[in-house]
Design a protein around this motif. Structure first.
Motif, PDB file in Angstrom:
ATOM      1  N   TYR A   9       0.760  -1.431   0.174  1.00 27.65           N
ATOM      2  CA  TYR A   9       0.221  -0.082  -0.158  1.00 27.65           C
ATOM      3  C   TYR A   9       1.099   1.343  -0.563  1.00 27.65           C
ATOM      4  O   TYR A   9       0.766   2.306  -0.717  1.00 27.65           O
ATOM      5  CB  TYR A   9      -1.508   0.390   0.965  1.00 27.65           C
ATOM      6  N   ALA A  12       1.702   1.525  -3.750  1.00 23.35           N
ATOM      7  CA  ALA A  12       1.084   1.986  -4.271  1.00 23.35           C
ATOM      8  C   ALA A  12       0.859   3.809  -4.147  1.00 23.35           C
ATOM      9  O   ALA A  12       0.365   4.692  -5.386  1.00 23.35           O
ATOM     10  CB  ALA A  12      -0.253   1.419  -4.006  1.00 23.35           C
ATOM     11  N   ALA A  13       0.153   4.236  -2.922  1.00 24.75           N
ATOM     12  CA  ALA A  13       0.613   5.557  -2.388  1.00 24.75           C
ATOM     13  C   ALA A  13       1.121   6.282  -3.193  1.00 24.75           C
ATOM     14  O   ALA A  13       0.533   7.646  -3.572  1.00 24.75           O
ATOM     15  CB  ALA A  13      -0.043   5.122  -0.675  1.00 24.75           C
ATOM     16  N   ASN A  16       1.098   6.873  -6.602  1.00 25.02           N
ATOM     17  CA  ASN A  16       0.016   7.668  -7.210  1.00 25.02           C
ATOM     18  C   ASN A  16       0.601   8.986  -7.297  1.00 25.02           C
ATOM     19  O   ASN A  16      -0.011   9.988  -7.324  1.00 25.02           O
ATOM     20  CB  ASN A  16      -1.246   7.102  -6.307  1.00 25.02           C
ATOM     21  N   ILE A  32      -6.548   9.710  -1.706  1.00 23.12           N
ATOM     22  CA  ILE A  32      -5.304   7.960  -2.199  1.00 23.12           C
ATOM     23  C   ILE A  32      -5.916   6.691  -2.008  1.00 23.12           C
ATOM     24  O   ILE A  32      -6.867   6.256  -2.533  1.00 23.12           O
ATOM     25  CB  ILE A  32      -4.044   8.873  -1.162  1.00 23.12           C
ATOM     26  N   SER A  33      -6.615   6.975  -1.054  1.00 29.11           N
ATOM     27  CA  SER A  33      -8.069   6.059  -0.111  1.00 29.11           C
ATOM     28  C   SER A  33      -9.203   5.875  -1.424  1.00 29.11           C
ATOM     29  O   SER A  33      -9.166   4.983  -1.937  1.00 29.11           O
ATOM     30  CB  SER A  33      -9.201   6.032   0.767  1.00 29.11           C
ATOM     31  N   GLU A  35      -8.557   6.772  -4.322  1.00 27.63           N
ATOM     32  CA  GLU A  35      -8.235   6.234  -5.883  1.00 27.63           C
ATOM     33  C   GLU A  35      -7.823   5.093  -6.239  1.00 27.63           C
ATOM     34  O   GLU A  35      -7.960   4.245  -7.015  1.00 27.63           O
ATOM     35  CB  GLU A  35      -7.041   7.070  -5.968  1.00 27.63           C
ATOM     36  N   LEU A  36      -7.702   4.175  -5.240  1.00 31.50           N
ATOM     37  CA  LEU A  36      -6.641   2.802  -5.239  1.00 31.50           C
ATOM     38  C   LEU A  36      -7.629   2.281  -4.281  1.00 31.50           C
ATOM     39  O   LEU A  36      -7.207   1.040  -4.473  1.00 31.50           O
ATOM     40  CB  LEU A  36      -5.657   3.408  -4.357  1.00 31.50           C
TER      41      LEU A  36
END
Length: 148
Positions: A9, A12-13, A16, A32-33, A35-36
């Motif tokens: 995570y 990924a964050a 992003n 972000i939460s 979008e992912l």
């Protein structure tokens, strides 16, 4: 090697965030939460570790959020993972040192030290910019095409 969900995570964050780095806008955990598709509460914990590790900086307030601490080409996967993974880069514990020091030495030199070195070198050689560039190659790959 197994990277925990915290490490995955985190990567990924920050990837992003790296995709939007040039905009100079602060990223919020909520955005972000969404979008992912990652839990906001879990991401808050991840960002706390990323901040402590010097990967991101934060500003409080209505216009606040998180920014990468440096340009995406200057932040490595190693730095991100080292910030959030407790044991990934720790030295492997002794296995049979008390009873078979020769086997212990062979394991350490041939397997454990070699793997540690390869993982470290590889993760230090990959930057967030590399991840952004690779993500761009795959953009639209999973979108549904409609033909008329």
């Amino acid at each position: 090697m197994r990277i925990s969900s915290k490490g995955r995570y985190a990567l990924a964050a920050v990837t992003n965030m790296a995709q939007r780095y040039d905009s100079g806008e602060y990223a919020t955990v909520i955005n972000i939460s969404k979008e992912l598709g990652i839990s906001k509460i879990y991401l808050e914990q991840v960002f706390s570790l990323l901040k402590r590790g010097g990967v991101v900086t934060s500003t409080k307030g209505a216009q606040g959020g998180y920014l990468l601490s440096r340009k995406p080409g200057q932040i490595t996967v190693f730095e991100v993972l080292a910030s959030v993974e407790d044991s990934l880069f720790e030295r492997t514990q002794e296995t049979v040192a008390e009873n078979a020091m020769d086997i212990e030495s062979a394991l350490r030199i041939t397997v454990f030290d070699t793997l540690d070195e390869v993982i470290s070198e590889t993760s230090q050689g990959i930057t967030l910019l590399d991840l952004v560039n690779e993500a761009e190659k795959h953009k639209g790959e999973h979108e549904i095409m409609f033909y008329i």
